[in-house]
Design a protein around this motif. Structure first.
Motif, PDB file in Angstrom:
ATOM      1  N   SER A  32      15.992  60.737  72.746  1.00  0.00           N
ATOM      2  CA  SER A  32      15.689  60.437  74.148  1.00  0.00           C
ATOM      3  C   SER A  32      16.040  58.992  74.463  1.00  0.00           C
ATOM      4  N   LYS A  33      15.745  58.098  73.515  1.00  0.00           N
ATOM      5  CA  LYS A  33      16.031  56.686  73.724  1.00  0.00           C
ATOM      6  C   LYS A  33      17.532  56.453  73.864  1.00  0.00           C
ATOM      7  N   ILE A  34      18.340  57.126  73.038  1.00  0.00           N
ATOM      8  CA  ILE A  34      19.798  56.993  73.110  1.00  0.00           C
ATOM      9  C   ILE A  34      20.301  57.486  74.453  1.00  0.00           C
ATOM     10  N   ILE A  35      19.788  58.611  74.909  1.00  0.00           N
ATOM     11  CA  ILE A  35      20.201  59.154  76.197  1.00  0.00           C
ATOM     12  C   ILE A  35      19.860  58.185  77.323  1.00  0.00           C
ATOM     13  N   GLU A  36      18.685  57.604  77.265  1.00  0.00           N
ATOM     14  CA  GLU A  36      18.253  56.674  78.300  1.00  0.00           C
ATOM     15  C   GLU A  36      19.085  55.400  78.299  1.00  0.00           C
ATOM     16  N   GLU A  37      19.657  55.034  77.132  1.00  0.00           N
ATOM     17  CA  GLU A  37      20.397  53.784  77.031  1.00  0.00           C
ATOM     18  C   GLU A  37      21.908  53.967  77.211  1.00  0.00           C
ATOM     19  N   LYS A  38      22.329  55.095  77.789  1.00  0.00           N
ATOM     20  CA  LYS A  38      23.748  55.265  78.105  1.00  0.00           C
ATOM     21  C   LYS A  38      24.185  54.156  79.050  1.00  0.00           C
ATOM     22  N   PRO A  39      25.453  53.666  78.894  1.00  0.00           N
ATOM     23  CA  PRO A  39      25.908  52.577  79.765  1.00  0.00           C
ATOM     24  C   PRO A  39      25.823  52.941  81.237  1.00  0.00           C
ATOM     25  N   LYS A  40      25.374  52.002  82.027  1.00  0.00           N
ATOM     26  CA  LYS A  40      25.262  52.195  83.470  1.00  0.00           C
ATOM     27  C   LYS A  40      26.657  52.226  84.092  1.00  0.00           C
ATOM     28  N   LEU A  41      26.858  53.125  85.048  1.00  0.00           N
ATOM     29  CA  LEU A  41      28.142  53.216  85.734  1.00  0.00           C
ATOM     30  C   LEU A  41      28.160  52.305  86.951  1.00  0.00           C
ATOM     31  N   HIS A  42      29.296  51.659  87.176  1.00  0.00           N
ATOM     32  CA  HIS A  42      29.489  50.785  88.327  1.00  0.00           C
ATOM     33  C   HIS A  42      30.640  51.347  89.155  1.00  0.00           C
ATOM     34  N   VAL A  43      30.634  51.112  90.444  1.00  0.00           N
ATOM     35  CA  VAL A  43      31.716  51.578  91.311  1.00  0.00           C
ATOM     36  C   VAL A  43      32.046  50.502  92.336  1.00  0.00           C
ATOM     37  N   ASP A  44      33.353  50.344  92.631  1.00  0.00           N
ATOM     38  CA  ASP A  44      33.762  49.371  93.642  1.00  0.00           C
ATOM     39  C   ASP A  44      35.132  49.761  94.184  1.00  0.00           C
ATOM     40  N   THR A  45      35.443  49.230  95.359  1.00  0.00           N
ATOM     41  CA  THR A  45      36.736  49.439  95.986  1.00  0.00           C
ATOM     42  C   THR A  45      37.564  48.169  95.821  1.00  0.00           C
ATOM     43  N   LEU A  46      38.780  48.310  95.283  1.00  0.00           N
ATOM     44  CA  LEU A  46      39.610  47.168  94.929  1.00  0.00           C
ATOM     45  C   LEU A  46      41.051  47.405  95.357  1.00  0.00           C
ATOM     46  N   SER A  47      41.834  46.338  95.309  1.00  0.00           N
ATOM     47  CA  SER A  47      43.265  46.429  95.570  1.00  0.00           C
ATOM     48  C   SER A  47      44.002  46.446  94.233  1.00  0.00           C
ATOM     49  N   PHE A  48      44.754  47.497  93.985  1.00  0.00           N
ATOM     50  CA  PHE A  48      45.463  47.639  92.718  1.00  0.00           C
ATOM     51  C   PHE A  48      46.568  46.590  92.597  1.00  0.00           C
ATOM     52  N   VAL A  49      46.710  46.038  91.378  1.00  0.00           N
ATOM     53  CA  VAL A  49      47.751  45.039  91.116  1.00  0.00           C
ATOM     54  C   VAL A  49      48.813  45.590  90.154  1.00  0.00           C
ATOM     55  N   ALA A  50      48.385  46.001  88.948  1.00  0.00           N
ATOM     56  CA  ALA A  50      49.377  46.443  87.963  1.00  0.00           C
ATOM     57  C   ALA A  50      48.691  47.111  86.775  1.00  0.00           C
ATOM     58  N   ASN A  65      38.910  40.273  97.322  1.00  0.00           N
ATOM     59  CA  ASN A  65      38.602  38.966  97.923  1.00  0.00           C
ATOM     60  C   ASN A  65      39.197  37.812  97.104  1.00  0.00           C
ATOM     61  N   LYS A  66      40.461  37.981  96.689  1.00  0.00           N
ATOM     62  CA  LYS A  66      41.213  36.972  95.925  1.00  0.00           C
ATOM     63  C   LYS A  66      40.678  36.753  94.515  1.00  0.00           C
ATOM     64  N   GLU A  67      39.731  37.588  94.089  1.00  0.00           N
ATOM     65  CA  GLU A  67      39.205  37.495  92.723  1.00  0.00           C
ATOM     66  C   GLU A  67      39.907  38.550  91.864  1.00  0.00           C
ATOM     67  N   ASP A  68      40.322  38.134  90.657  1.00  0.00           N
ATOM     68  CA  ASP A  68      41.056  39.028  89.763  1.00  0.00           C
ATOM     69  C   ASP A  68      40.096  39.796  88.856  1.00  0.00           C
ATOM     70  N   PHE A  69      40.435  41.080  88.608  1.00  0.00           N
ATOM     71  CA  PHE A  69      39.645  41.931  87.725  1.00  0.00           C
ATOM     72  C   PHE A  69      40.563  42.594  86.711  1.00  0.00           C
ATOM     73  N   SER A  70      40.036  42.810  85.495  1.00  0.00           N
ATOM     74  CA  SER A  70      40.784  43.466  84.436  1.00  0.00           C
ATOM     75  C   SER A  70      39.888  44.532  83.798  1.00  0.00           C
ATOM     76  N   PHE A  71      40.404  45.762  83.711  1.00  0.00           N
ATOM     77  CA  PHE A  71      39.636  46.874  83.153  1.00  0.00           C
ATOM     78  C   PHE A  71      40.381  47.486  81.970  1.00  0.00           C
ATOM     79  N   ILE A  72      39.629  47.908  80.947  1.00  0.00           N
ATOM     80  CA  ILE A  72      40.215  48.689  79.865  1.00  0.00           C
ATOM     81  C   ILE A  72      40.523  50.078  80.416  1.00  0.00           C
ATOM     82  N   ASN A  73      41.777  50.520  80.245  1.00  0.00           N
ATOM     83  CA  ASN A  73      42.244  51.739  80.900  1.00  0.00           C
ATOM     84  C   ASN A  73      42.735  52.772  79.883  1.00  0.00           C
ATOM     85  N   ASP A  74      42.184  52.743  78.668  1.00  0.00           N
ATOM     86  CA  ASP A  74      42.700  53.550  77.561  1.00  0.00           C
ATOM     87  C   ASP A  74      42.645  55.055  77.789  1.00  0.00           C
TER      88      ASP A  74
END
Length: 234
Positions: A32-50, A65-74
């Motif tokens: 139960s503890k493992i299930i409860e500690e699953k990573p929290k999901l985040h959502v946002d709207t962004l402008s794709f770069v590459a 808003n001129k801020e750069d973001f990098s996501f693991i996309n494996d």
């Protein structure tokens, strides 16, 4: 005496059953503890770069808003986004391991899912223009197909967003647009120089020169001929 040993056996069996029950309860609590500690999901709207699939982990770059973001996309096989597309990204914080650094663990944003919300300027350009851009280069310069593909996207993005009136007119009238590729050194810096031109009745008319900087920055500049200077193109 028989009664005494019977009593001892009953006590031992009860103790074993109790221990088994406790272990089962503890295991359930751990699950139960493992299930409860699953990573929290985040959502946002962004402008794709590459996309960047050249490293140990596949990456997706985006801006907001001129801020750069990098996501693991494996685990995301979609490669259909074009620069400027408005996308929704759902991600979670999870662990990556830095190669060459003793496999050091580090938290990073992992893509869970993505979807396009709105076409950007490049997507709109492709739907309107409906032609491939043509390009050529001197054989003294050896370019990998990967780099040529990268340059194509750079030039396409420039054309889709350029304020050059001649380029706008060429796109609107769907003239054949092509570009040349060469290498130059300017102020001790290496650049890939791109000459954008229109072609009609075997006549080539160069409209704009672009300078694409080598190295990590990968910045694009318009060449201002009257002032002989480079102007950064965002």
């Amino acid at each position: 005496m028989k009664q005494f040993w019977s009593f001892i056996i009953i006590v031992l069996l009860a103790s074993c059953n109790s221990a088994t029950e406790n272990k089962t309860v503890e295991s359930s609590l751990e699950e139960s503890k493992i299930i409860e500690e699953k990573p929290k999901l985040h959502v946002d709207t962004l402008s794709f770069v590459a996309y960047n699939d050249d490293g140990d982990y596949f990456l997706l770059y985006a801006k907001k808003n001129k801020e750069d973001f990098s996501f693991i996309n494996d685990k995301n096989d979609d490669r259909s986004f074009l620069k400027g597309d408005v996308i929704e990204v759902i991600w979670k914080n999870d662990t990556i391991y830095i190669a060459g650094d003793g496999e050091t663990p580090e938290l990073a944003e992992w893509v869970v899912s993505t979807r396009k919300i709105k076409d950007g300027t490049v997507s709109a350009f492709r739907k309107h223009y409906k032609k491939e851009l043509k390009y050529n280069w001197s054989k003294e310069f050896e370019y990998s197909q990967g780099y040529l593909d990268q340059l194509y996207l750079v030039v396409e993005y420039y054309i889709a967003n350029s304020q050059n009136q001649l380029i706008k007119e060429a796109v609107e009238s769907k003239e054949q647009i092509e570009y040349s590729i060469e290498e130059q050194i300017r102020n001790n810096k290496e650049y890939t120089v791109i000459g954008i031109a229109t072609v009609s009745e075997h006549k080539v008319s160069t409209i704009q020169w672009l300078y694409y900087q080598h190295g990590d920055a990968l910045e694009l500049y318009e060449y201002d001929l009257p002032n002989d200077e480079l102007i950064k193109f965002e």
